[in-house]
Write an enzyme that holds these catalytic residues in place. Structure first.
Site, PDB file in Angstrom:
ATOM      1  N   ARG A  58      18.691  17.577   5.972  1.00 39.89           N
ATOM      2  CA  ARG A  58      19.278  16.234   5.964  1.00 39.89           C
ATOM      3  C   ARG A  58      19.821  15.883   4.580  1.00 39.89           C
ATOM      4  O   ARG A  58      20.946  15.390   4.435  1.00 39.89           O
ATOM      5  CB  ARG A  58      18.200  15.230   6.398  1.00 39.89           C
ATOM      6  CG  ARG A  58      18.630  13.754   6.499  1.00 39.89           C
ATOM      7  CD  ARG A  58      18.476  12.958   5.195  1.00 39.89           C
ATOM      8  NE  ARG A  58      17.202  13.037   4.566  1.00 39.89           N
ATOM      9  CZ  ARG A  58      16.212  12.149   4.684  1.00 39.89           C
ATOM     10  NH1 ARG A  58      16.386  11.088   5.425  1.00 39.89           N
ATOM     11  NH2 ARG A  58      15.073  12.306   4.014  1.00 39.89           N
ATOM     12  N   PRO A  90       0.842  -1.205   0.000  1.00 43.70           N
ATOM     13  CA  PRO A  90       0.000   0.000   0.000  1.00 43.70           C
ATOM     14  C   PRO A  90       0.877   1.254   0.000  1.00 43.70           C
ATOM     15  O   PRO A  90       1.890   1.309   0.703  1.00 43.70           O
ATOM     16  CB  PRO A  90      -0.802  -0.127   1.301  1.00 43.70           C
ATOM     17  CG  PRO A  90      -0.698  -1.568   1.689  1.00 43.70           C
ATOM     18  CD  PRO A  90       0.644  -2.021   1.208  1.00 43.70           C
ATOM     19  N   GLY A 101      -0.311  -1.659   6.713  1.00 45.44           N
ATOM     20  CA  GLY A 101      -0.612  -2.312   5.449  1.00 45.44           C
ATOM     21  C   GLY A 101      -0.380  -3.800   5.435  1.00 45.44           C
ATOM     22  O   GLY A 101      -0.444  -4.420   4.372  1.00 45.44           O
ATOM     23  N   THR A 102      -0.147  -4.410   6.586  1.00 46.16           N
ATOM     24  CA  THR A 102       0.106  -5.848   6.630  1.00 46.16           C
ATOM     25  C   THR A 102      -1.166  -6.660   6.858  1.00 46.16           C
ATOM     26  O   THR A 102      -1.178  -7.868   6.618  1.00 46.16           O
ATOM     27  CB  THR A 102       1.093  -6.206   7.751  1.00 46.16           C
ATOM     28  OG1 THR A 102       0.513  -5.864   9.024  1.00 46.16           O
ATOM     29  CG2 THR A 102       2.416  -5.476   7.573  1.00 46.16           C
ATOM     30  N   LEU A 103      -2.225  -6.018   7.334  1.00 43.17           N
ATOM     31  CA  LEU A 103      -3.478  -6.720   7.626  1.00 43.17           C
ATOM     32  C   LEU A 103      -4.611  -6.288   6.708  1.00 43.17           C
ATOM     33  O   LEU A 103      -5.663  -6.933   6.680  1.00 43.17           O
ATOM     34  CB  LEU A 103      -3.899  -6.476   9.084  1.00 43.17           C
ATOM     35  CG  LEU A 103      -2.879  -6.842  10.164  1.00 43.17           C
ATOM     36  CD1 LEU A 103      -3.440  -6.522  11.546  1.00 43.17           C
ATOM     37  CD2 LEU A 103      -2.500  -8.312  10.069  1.00 43.17           C
ATOM     38  N   PHE A 148       3.806  16.196   7.150  1.00 46.05           N
ATOM     39  CA  PHE A 148       2.467  16.706   6.861  1.00 46.05           C
ATOM     40  C   PHE A 148       2.248  17.051   5.395  1.00 46.05           C
ATOM     41  O   PHE A 148       1.211  16.732   4.816  1.00 46.05           O
ATOM     42  CB  PHE A 148       2.198  17.941   7.734  1.00 46.05           C
ATOM     43  CG  PHE A 148       1.010  18.758   7.313  1.00 46.05           C
ATOM     44  CD1 PHE A 148      -0.270  18.326   7.593  1.00 46.05           C
ATOM     45  CD2 PHE A 148       1.180  19.965   6.638  1.00 46.05           C
ATOM     46  CE1 PHE A 148      -1.383  19.082   7.205  1.00 46.05           C
ATOM     47  CE2 PHE A 148       0.086  20.722   6.255  1.00 46.05           C
ATOM     48  CZ  PHE A 148      -1.208  20.282   6.535  1.00 46.05           C
ATOM     49  N   SER A 203       2.023  10.736  14.961  1.00 48.59           N
ATOM     50  CA  SER A 203       1.879  11.719  16.030  1.00 48.59           C
ATOM     51  C   SER A 203       2.339  13.073  15.513  1.00 48.59           C
ATOM     52  O   SER A 203       3.471  13.206  15.040  1.00 48.59           O
ATOM     53  CB  SER A 203       2.706  11.299  17.258  1.00 48.59           C
ATOM     54  OG  SER A 203       2.340  12.042  18.388  1.00 48.59           O
ATOM     55  N   GLY A 204       1.467  14.069  15.557  1.00 46.36           N
ATOM     56  CA  GLY A 204       1.781  15.379  15.004  1.00 46.36           C
ATOM     57  C   GLY A 204       2.440  16.300  16.010  1.00 46.36           C
ATOM     58  O   GLY A 204       2.444  16.045  17.222  1.00 46.36           O
ATOM     59  N   TYR A 248      13.323  12.148  20.673  1.00 45.07           N
ATOM     60  CA  TYR A 248      13.592  12.141  19.224  1.00 45.07           C
ATOM     61  C   TYR A 248      15.054  12.537  19.015  1.00 45.07           C
ATOM     62  O   TYR A 248      15.472  13.629  19.411  1.00 45.07           O
ATOM     63  CB  TYR A 248      12.669  13.130  18.532  1.00 45.07           C
ATOM     64  CG  TYR A 248      12.656  13.029  17.020  1.00 45.07           C
ATOM     65  CD1 TYR A 248      11.623  12.375  16.365  1.00 45.07           C
ATOM     66  CD2 TYR A 248      13.660  13.612  16.244  1.00 45.07           C
ATOM     67  CE1 TYR A 248      11.585  12.292  14.983  1.00 45.07           C
ATOM     68  CE2 TYR A 248      13.643  13.526  14.869  1.00 45.07           C
ATOM     69  CZ  TYR A 248      12.601  12.870  14.235  1.00 45.07           C
ATOM     70  OH  TYR A 248      12.574  12.780  12.869  1.00 45.07           O
TER      71      TYR A 248
END
Length: 525
Positions: free
Chosen positions: A385, A125, A259-261, A196, A210-211, A446
């Site tokens: 980056r 997906p 996307g695995t299920l 976003f 998580s935003g 983070y």
């Protein structure tokens, strides 16, 4: 997005001369940017999709909505982690899906999955393409071929319920598209992760995103009221009410399923009115421990701002080096950012309460300019980056979370492990950290890691990643707070959920995807 970097080409700029000189001195690199290849020159592994398979898929979505073209395959070749981009820039053929399919709606997604299950075709997906954990790797495994199912055509708001404050959105909408459509009704999600601008509603749900405004609006999974999921064996429509005691909540099973299920095609979400006003305030703390204690005080007293984040000394110092100062205010320790959204009365009351707590905990107010500057550039870090990668500097991120009482131990373990793992390879590292998501019981950490690239930077980072993954588990952290599991964190999933938990996941997988076609090699140990 561009094929070999984050975002759009127009936003990519070389490092400023001051930063280029600093990087060259600190990391002993030339500072000269490497030449980038044109996408047309990139060799791809030959497509394994037979003409019969292509015809079968075309019968489902229409011949105009399936592509085995070079550009479509290349743009769906994976995500945007540093190893993803390093592999994409390497010589030799690139792995890529054998074709890309663009279904129009839930029923077409359902039919594509049924066809692929019957004919042994793996399915990845694809939403915005922003995974940084190998979640989009086109793994064929034992299957004849692998396709990407791009959900961009599922881009509608199908219902808005202003009384219940909910909206039903197609999984293919990007963050900006969703906000623009909701704004027509005076509403907003308030979900603004760093991805976003490109990530999708379905991707947010599938990865427990998580935003940056999570202190005010919660994680994306907190916002989910209903999920519609296509699986190879049928449809799941989950969520009848705001809460229920009708057994385990299956929304929790498919939120974070990567996307695995199944493929999430539609999400009903909690929304709120567009804020009438926003207030900004930055703070300085003498050290990270003091700042973390201040954040804990604010959150546990129920006074959390909409945005609440704290940079450690190293990250604060880098921000100063990049900007020359922080809004003209002297900062010698750690920078904290707060913003408050809502009605004027709510903002005034909440900001006064939070400010009193932060000041009492040792914070010095810096005014609003540093917070405004952070907000202005909050989606730009991946571009920096990529500019560092261009000059031979490795730059990667990782994140975790733990309880407040374990924050110092976990931060020290990760910082020490990364420093030692990269230093042992002859590439001393700068390790930076911030808190950007907080809870009454704990917070996320983070990390950003910068070092000179070794001759084989993919192997260089893989060695450090293995060491730090083990260190996170040993120090009591979660292997991922919001980046998800994908392929990169899968080796630690059994540590995270235990042998029995892994068996439960595999049992669910067998029930909804008995052929095993959905996103092989991700999440499930």
């Amino acid at each position: 997005m561009v094929w070999d970097a984050w975002g759009v080409a127009a936003a990519h700029t070389p490092l400023p001369e001051r930063i280029r000189t600093l990087v060259a001195q600190v990391f002993s690199v030339s500072g000269e940017s490497v030449a980038r290849r044109d996408e047309a020159e990139v060799p791809l592994r030959e497509s394994a999709l037979t003409s019969a398979l292509r015809a079968g898929l075309a019968a489902v979505v229409g011949a105009d909505h399936i592509s085995a073209g070079h550009r479509d395959r290349l743009l769906h070749a994976g995500g945007k982690s540093t190893p993803d981009l390093l592999r994409r820039r390497a010589d030799g053929p690139q792995d890529a899906p054998d074709a890309v399919v663009f279904p129009a709606d839930h029923e077409q997604v359902l039919a594509v999955l049924a066809y692929c299950a019957e004919h042994g075709v793996a399915v990845v997906p694809f939403g915005g393409g922003t995974s940084v954990v190998g979640g989009l790797d086109p793994v064929r495994g034992r299957f004849e071929a692998v396709i990407a199912v791009d959900l961009r055509r599922l881009d509608h708001v199908t219902e808005v319920d202003p009384v219940s404050a909910t909206a039903t959105l197609g999984a293919g909408l990007t963050g900006p598209q969703a906000e623009a459509l909701l704004a027509e009704h005076g509403l907003s999600l308030g979900h603004f992760p760093q991805s976003f601008e490109f990530a999708s509603i379905g991707g947010f749900a599938a990865t427990r995103s998580s935003g940056q405004a999570s202190a005010g609006y919660g994680r994306f999974d907190d916002m989910i009221m209903r999920l519609k999921v296509a699986t190879p064996v049928g449809t799941l429509d989950l969520g009848r009410a705001p809460a229920s005691a009708a057994g385990p909540d299956l929304r929790e099973l498919f939120s974070g399923s990567e996307g695995t299920l199944g493929i999430i095609t539609e999400v009903t979400l909690r929304v709120h009115p567009i804020p009438a006003t926003t207030a900004y305030q930055a703070w300085s703390f003498p050290d990270f421990a003091t700042g973390a204690e201040a954040l804990r005080s604010v959150v546990q007293n129920g006074a959390a701002p909409t945005v609440l984040r704290l940079s450690d000394e190293a990250e604060t110092g880098l921000n100063l080096a990049r900007s020359g100062d922080i809004g003209g205010a002297p900062v010698t320790g750690c920078l904290a950012i707060t913003t408050f959204e809502g009605t004027e009365a709510h903002v005034a009351a909440r900001s006064a309460e939070a400010s009193a707590l932060l000041a009492a905990a040792g914070g010095a107010a810096l005014g609003e300019q540093p917070a405004r500057e952070w907000e202005h550039g909050r989606f730009a870090a991946p571009y920096l980056r990529d500019a560092l990668l261009d000059v031979g500097v490795l730059c990667e991120t990782l994140e975790t979370a733990t309880s407040w009482s374990n924050i110092a131990r976990l931060k020290a373990a990760v910082t020490t492990t990364l420093t030692e793992a990269l230093g042992a390879q002859g590439t001393p590292a700068l390790v930076m950290c911030h808190i950007s998501h907080t809870y009454p019981t704990g917070a996320s950490l983070y990390f950003t890691v910068v070092a000179k690239q070794a001759d084989d930077p993919v192997a260089q980072w893989a060695q450090a990643k293995r060491a730090v993954g083990d260190a996170i588990v040993a120090a009591g952290g979660t292997i991922t707070h919001h980046h998800a599991v994908g392929a990169d964190h899968r080796p630690w999933m059994t540590d995270e959920i235990g042998d029995l938990g892994a068996r439960v996941l595999r049992a669910v997988k067998d029930a909804v995807d008995p052929a095993g076609i959905l996103n092989p090699g991700k999440l499930i140990p």
